[in-house]
Design a protein around this motif. Structure first.
Motif, PDB file in Angstrom:
ATOM      1  N   GLY A 279     -17.721  -5.527  36.321  1.00  0.00           N
ATOM      2  CA  GLY A 279     -18.841  -6.287  37.142  1.00  0.00           C
ATOM      3  C   GLY A 279     -19.671  -7.332  36.237  1.00  0.00           C
ATOM      4  N   PHE A 280     -19.169  -7.572  35.250  1.00  0.00           N
ATOM      5  CA  PHE A 280     -20.002  -8.461  34.094  1.00  0.00           C
ATOM      6  C   PHE A 280     -19.895  -9.966  34.726  1.00  0.00           C
ATOM      7  CE2 PHE A 280     -19.662  -4.838  31.238  1.00  0.00           C
ATOM      8  CZ  PHE A 280     -20.993  -4.617  30.794  1.00  0.00           C
ATOM      9  N   LYS A 281     -20.824 -10.765  34.465  1.00  0.00           N
ATOM     10  CA  LYS A 281     -20.694 -12.214  34.666  1.00  0.00           C
ATOM     11  C   LYS A 281     -20.107 -12.740  33.509  1.00  0.00           C
ATOM     12  CE  LYS A 281     -24.565 -12.353  37.748  1.00  0.00           C
ATOM     13  NZ  LYS A 281     -24.129 -11.344  38.450  1.00  0.00           N
ATOM     14  N   HIS A 282     -19.452 -14.069  33.764  1.00  0.00           N
ATOM     15  CA  HIS A 282     -18.638 -14.657  32.765  1.00  0.00           C
ATOM     16  C   HIS A 282     -19.662 -15.149  31.372  1.00  0.00           C
ATOM     17  CE1 HIS A 282     -14.916 -15.222  34.773  1.00  0.00           C
ATOM     18  NE2 HIS A 282     -15.577 -15.612  35.750  1.00  0.00           N
ATOM     19  N   GLN A 283     -20.895 -15.279  31.755  1.00  0.00           N
ATOM     20  CA  GLN A 283     -21.824 -15.531  30.666  1.00  0.00           C
ATOM     21  C   GLN A 283     -21.905 -14.173  29.668  1.00  0.00           C
ATOM     22  OE1 GLN A 283     -25.530 -16.818  31.830  1.00  0.00           O
ATOM     23  NE2 GLN A 283     -26.276 -17.392  29.822  1.00  0.00           N
ATOM     24  N   GLU A 284     -21.992 -13.144  30.399  1.00  0.00           N
ATOM     25  CA  GLU A 284     -22.169 -11.780  29.589  1.00  0.00           C
ATOM     26  C   GLU A 284     -20.934 -11.768  29.006  1.00  0.00           C
ATOM     27  OE1 GLU A 284     -24.954  -8.996  32.460  1.00  0.00           O
ATOM     28  OE2 GLU A 284     -23.032  -9.873  33.397  1.00  0.00           O
ATOM     29  N   ILE A 285     -19.755 -11.892  29.531  1.00  0.00           N
ATOM     30  CA  ILE A 285     -18.533 -11.558  28.905  1.00  0.00           C
ATOM     31  C   ILE A 285     -18.229 -12.578  27.499  1.00  0.00           C
ATOM     32  CG2 ILE A 285     -15.987 -11.766  29.298  1.00  0.00           C
ATOM     33  CD1 ILE A 285     -16.443 -11.084  32.275  1.00  0.00           C
TER      34      ILE A 285
ATOM     35  N   GLY B  24     -17.723 -13.120  22.061  1.00  0.00           N
ATOM     36  CA  GLY B  24     -17.777 -14.366  21.445  1.00  0.00           C
ATOM     37  C   GLY B  24     -16.915 -15.517  21.594  1.00  0.00           C
ATOM     38  N   ILE B  25     -16.688 -15.833  22.995  1.00  0.00           N
ATOM     39  CA  ILE B  25     -15.702 -16.896  23.444  1.00  0.00           C
ATOM     40  C   ILE B  25     -16.999 -17.631  24.221  1.00  0.00           C
ATOM     41  CG2 ILE B  25     -13.637 -15.460  23.054  1.00  0.00           C
ATOM     42  CD1 ILE B  25     -14.071 -15.054  26.274  1.00  0.00           C
ATOM     43  N   ASN B  26     -16.329 -18.984  24.613  1.00  0.00           N
ATOM     44  CA  ASN B  26     -17.223 -19.767  25.722  1.00  0.00           C
ATOM     45  C   ASN B  26     -16.993 -19.170  27.004  1.00  0.00           C
ATOM     46  OD1 ASN B  26     -17.420 -21.743  23.828  1.00  0.00           O
ATOM     47  ND2 ASN B  26     -15.460 -22.670  24.025  1.00  0.00           N
ATOM     48  N   GLU B  27     -18.023 -19.613  27.639  1.00  0.00           N
ATOM     49  CA  GLU B  27     -17.829 -19.165  29.236  1.00  0.00           C
ATOM     50  C   GLU B  27     -16.679 -19.651  30.003  1.00  0.00           C
ATOM     51  OE1 GLU B  27     -20.742 -19.230  33.067  1.00  0.00           O
ATOM     52  OE2 GLU B  27     -21.589 -19.652  31.168  1.00  0.00           O
ATOM     53  N   GLY B  28     -16.362 -20.792  29.661  1.00  0.00           N
ATOM     54  CA  GLY B  28     -15.056 -21.405  30.364  1.00  0.00           C
ATOM     55  C   GLY B  28     -13.880 -20.610  29.886  1.00  0.00           C
ATOM     56  N   THR B  29     -13.829 -20.163  28.553  1.00  0.00           N
ATOM     57  CA  THR B  29     -12.530 -19.338  28.252  1.00  0.00           C
ATOM     58  C   THR B  29     -12.472 -18.086  28.943  1.00  0.00           C
ATOM     59  OG1 THR B  29     -12.846 -20.626  26.063  1.00  0.00           O
ATOM     60  CG2 THR B  29     -11.795 -18.419  26.233  1.00  0.00           C
ATOM     61  N   SER B  30     -13.615 -17.497  29.294  1.00  0.00           N
ATOM     62  CA  SER B  30     -13.777 -16.457  29.872  1.00  0.00           C
ATOM     63  C   SER B  30     -13.058 -16.762  31.515  1.00  0.00           C
ATOM     64  CB  SER B  30     -15.213 -15.672  30.142  1.00  0.00           C
ATOM     65  OG  SER B  30     -15.188 -14.606  31.097  1.00  0.00           O
TER      66      SER B  30
END
Length: 186
Positions: free
Chosen positions: A143-149, A154-160
């Protein structure tokens, strides 16, 4: 009939475990180990390696137990340590490759739980490349958000977002194959 305050009992066991009471630590381990092995198994395909990571994570739980602030669920606190330990293990093994792709599509699954067994679903998730699998688990299961992931890995939010999108596409293709196989049309 005596009403037992389970939360109070758990607090007492935690306090005893903080004081290095081995019986209390064993009680906590027994209570949570099956669930936490399941968490580790989501990230690590080999059950024996997942168990090793879980045991290492429990050592961190007991070492850091004095830092638990009782502001949320104790199980959630342990789960977070398990997830972080799995991510650390996978990083050390250098098994994760993230494709720097900023394109993604929002898609959804429709009741796959009711169509397949847990083992079938786990088998499909295990078939994902490690980067896809890790992001999928962190997003869909934890249930993590992309920003947290993105921050955790250590990746970009878009990459997530793109890793999740690619994971979903792969899973949907595998689900379609499994449906056809189960229906005898393949």
């Amino acid at each position: 009939m005596k009403v037992i305050n389970l939360h109070q009992e758990e607090k007492e066991i935690i306090q005893l475990a903080v004081d290095n009471n081995r019986f209390a630590q064993q009680k906590l381990y027994s209570k949570f180990s099956a669930k936490m092995l399941s968490v580790c198994r989501q990230y690590i395909k080999d059950i024996h390696l997942a168990e090793d990571v879980m045991i290492t994570a429990f050592m961190k739980v007991f070492t850091n137990l004095k830092n638990f602030e009782d502001k949320g669920s104790f199980e959630g606190w342990i789960r977070r340590i398990m997830v972080n330990e799995c991510i650390s293990y996978i990083r050390v093994q250098k098994q994760v490759k993230f494709i720097e792709d900023e394109t993604y599509f929002e898609e959804s699954f429709n009741n796959i739980e009711s169509q397949f067994s847990v083992d079938d679903i786990q088998f499909l998730i295990d078939g994902l490349p490690d980067g896809y699998k890790m992001v999928f688990n962190l997003y869909a299961i934890e249930g993590f958000k992309h920003q947290e992931i993105a921050q955790m890995l250590g990746i970009n939010e878009g990459t997530s977002k793109s890793q999740l999108s690619h994971a979903r596409k792969m899973l949907q293709a595998q689900i379609a194959k499994l449906k056809n196989y189960n229906n005898g049309t393949e």
